[in-house]
Design a protein around this motif. Structure first.
Motif: not given
Length: 505
Positions: A383-396
């Protein structure tokens, strides 16, 4: 006889004179020769060390098995100092086999440690694996091995600094200094406390650094005292009063005459002090002397290497070692090619990857140790990746990595298996202890505000913990089951595997 030689070996770092005196009571015995070889190595007298080992090899069948492991250790460190890395690796691998046969944790741990020294600058991830193995061996061996646990802590500190984990590195360095001081392992202590002082001075607290190198423990041998005086001068040359540094160096000229191994560092420190005082001609003169010193040392090492080679080929055992060298060198080249294709490090988080974790697990399980495993999965990560993109997912994922590292112990392994899955592991059957650590990480993850990274979706962790033995896949399956049990129970929790999970699944 052997009990007295064991006592001599045990005090070789805390009381060199007593060790040598005790060994001299058994002249020309295997223990006497191996101990003298060790002391010659400490004095950088490598050809003399090999002559002692040659005499020991000729009578090794008379000695308890542990002395063969000790001889292999000294042979390996001498070869390492002479730049013969492949031959040193062969000696350390032989030491590891002999130590396990003799049930000697000191030589087993030192074999892992010294292989790590071989690897650390070219392949810090593989060195980290070896240092962790050494740390676990010495930790399990108990109070009698505090000095070597301190050595392993120091080397873990070095590799974590190389990998950019400075906070963990500093904590391990402080632990190492305390352990080796308690054990009166003076050669180790001088190295750890001087490194700690240089770091503190570089961070801006010169007075605290000065206190460290002047707070001398009772019973410190004269050579260790003088070595520490040199590091006090180096501290001043780099971060303090350069004139004070030169005065300290001048007072150590007599000490330097017997410490050729320190001459390069001494001259470089002197040149830095002169440069900071504005005496550029004097600094240039000392740098020229340093260059001459390096050339002369290389020439001597080449000569010593030739003498050592001649000595190595005078016994049947060393001829067998030479044969093993070529086989091990071929294996090492193959491993380097493989490592070039498949790294042991995860690019995103900087953690060890699946290959590193599997190698670590197999090493421990093949040595007869059980391990505790935990699968860690980031809840709602898709859901993080889908909603905010992979850059945010990588930061998480990087943020989760930092939280897990902050809560795990110094000897624990943390690796990324792929995607949003991590594995934490430690040697020994300690599901309760590892669960407590990961529960702390879970709570910290739950409380952290992730909005700063752009992730409005809550980020939590589901964790499954189990104790694993051989075969490894069974342990992995149980950790996976426990983690999915946490998911089914509502996520954001730590579950320990139990038989009931088989039924529930």
């Amino acid at each position: 006889m052997w009990s007295r030689l064991e006592r001599a070996w045990a005090v070789r770092m805390s009381d060199r004179a007593l060790a040598l005196e005790t060994a001299e009571e058994q002249p020309r015995s295997v223990g006497h020769e191996v101990l003298r070889a060790y002391l010659h190595w400490r004095d950088a007298q490598y050809d003399e060390a090999f002559l002692c080992l040659e005499r020991a090899d000729a009578r090794m069948e008379e000695a308890p098995p542990v002395w063969a492991a000790r001889a292999a250790n000294v042979r390996g460190v001498v070869l390492l100092n002479l730049g013969r890395g492949d031959a040193a690796l062969t000696a350390f691998q032989s030491q590891l086999t002999l130590a396990r046969e003799a049930h000697d944790p000191e030589m087993e741990g030192l074999a892992h440690n010294d292989i790590g020294v071989l690897l650390v600058w070219d392949d810090p991830q593989r060195a980290l694996l070896r240092y962790q193995m050494a740390y676990q061996v010495f930790q399990e061996a108990g109070e009698a091995h505090r000095a070597n646990l301190g050595l392993a802590s120091f080397n873990l500190s070095v590799v974590y600094a190389e990998l950019g984990e400075r906070e963990r590195s500093d904590a391990l360095l402080a632990q190492a200094t305390r352990l080796v001081r308690e054990a009166r392992a003076w050669p180790y202590w001088v190295g750890t406390v001087s490194q700690q002082a240089l770091r503190i001075a570089a961070a801006g607290d010169l007075e605290a650094a000065r206190h460290l190198v002047t707070d001398l423990p009772p019973g410190l041998p004269a050579d260790s005292h003088d070595t520490l005086r040199f590091f006090a001068a180096k501290l001043e040359a780099l971060h303090g009063d350069p004139a004070r540094a030169l005065t300290g160096l001048d007072a150590l000229s007599g000490w330097l005459a017997g410490r050729d191994d320190m001459r390069d560092d001494f001259l470089e420190t002197q040149a830095h002090a002169l440069e900071r005082l504005g005496d550029f001609q004097g600094a240039a003169r000392v740098f020229r002397a340093l260059l001459d010193c390096v050339r002369e040392r290389h020439r001597r090492e080449q000569d010593m290497g030739l003498k050592v080679t001649e000595t190595m080929h005078r016994t049947e055992e060393t001829r067998r070692t030479a044969e093993q060298f070529w086989a091990e060198a071929q294996t090492l080249r193959s491993l380097h090619r493989e490592a070039a294709e498949l790294s042991l490090r995860d690019d995103l988080t900087g953690l060890p990857n699946r290959r590193h974790f599997v190698a670590w697990s197999r090493e421990n399980l093949e040595a007869g140790r059980r391990i505790t495993l935990a699968f860690v999965d980031v809840d709602h990560f898709k859901e993080v990746n889908d909603a905010h993109g992979h850059d945010v997912g990588d930061a998480v994922l990087r943020g989760v990595t930092a939280l897990l590292q902050a809560h795990l112990g110094a000897g624990d392994l943390l690796a990324r298996l792929g995607g949003d899955e991590f594995v934490a592991a430690r040697v020994g059957a300690d599901a309760a202890g590892l669960s407590r650590r990961l529960e702390g990480a879970r709570r910290a993850c739950e409380k952290r505000g992730w909005d700063e990274l752009g992730a409005a979706v809550p980020v939590t962790l589901s964790v499954g913990v189990t104790v694993a033995g051989v075969p490894l896949p069974e342990g992995l399956r149980r950790a996976d089951q426990a983690m999915y049990a946490a998911k089914r129970a509502g996520r954001n929790q730590v579950r320990v595997w139990e038989e009931q999970l088989e039924v529930d699944a």
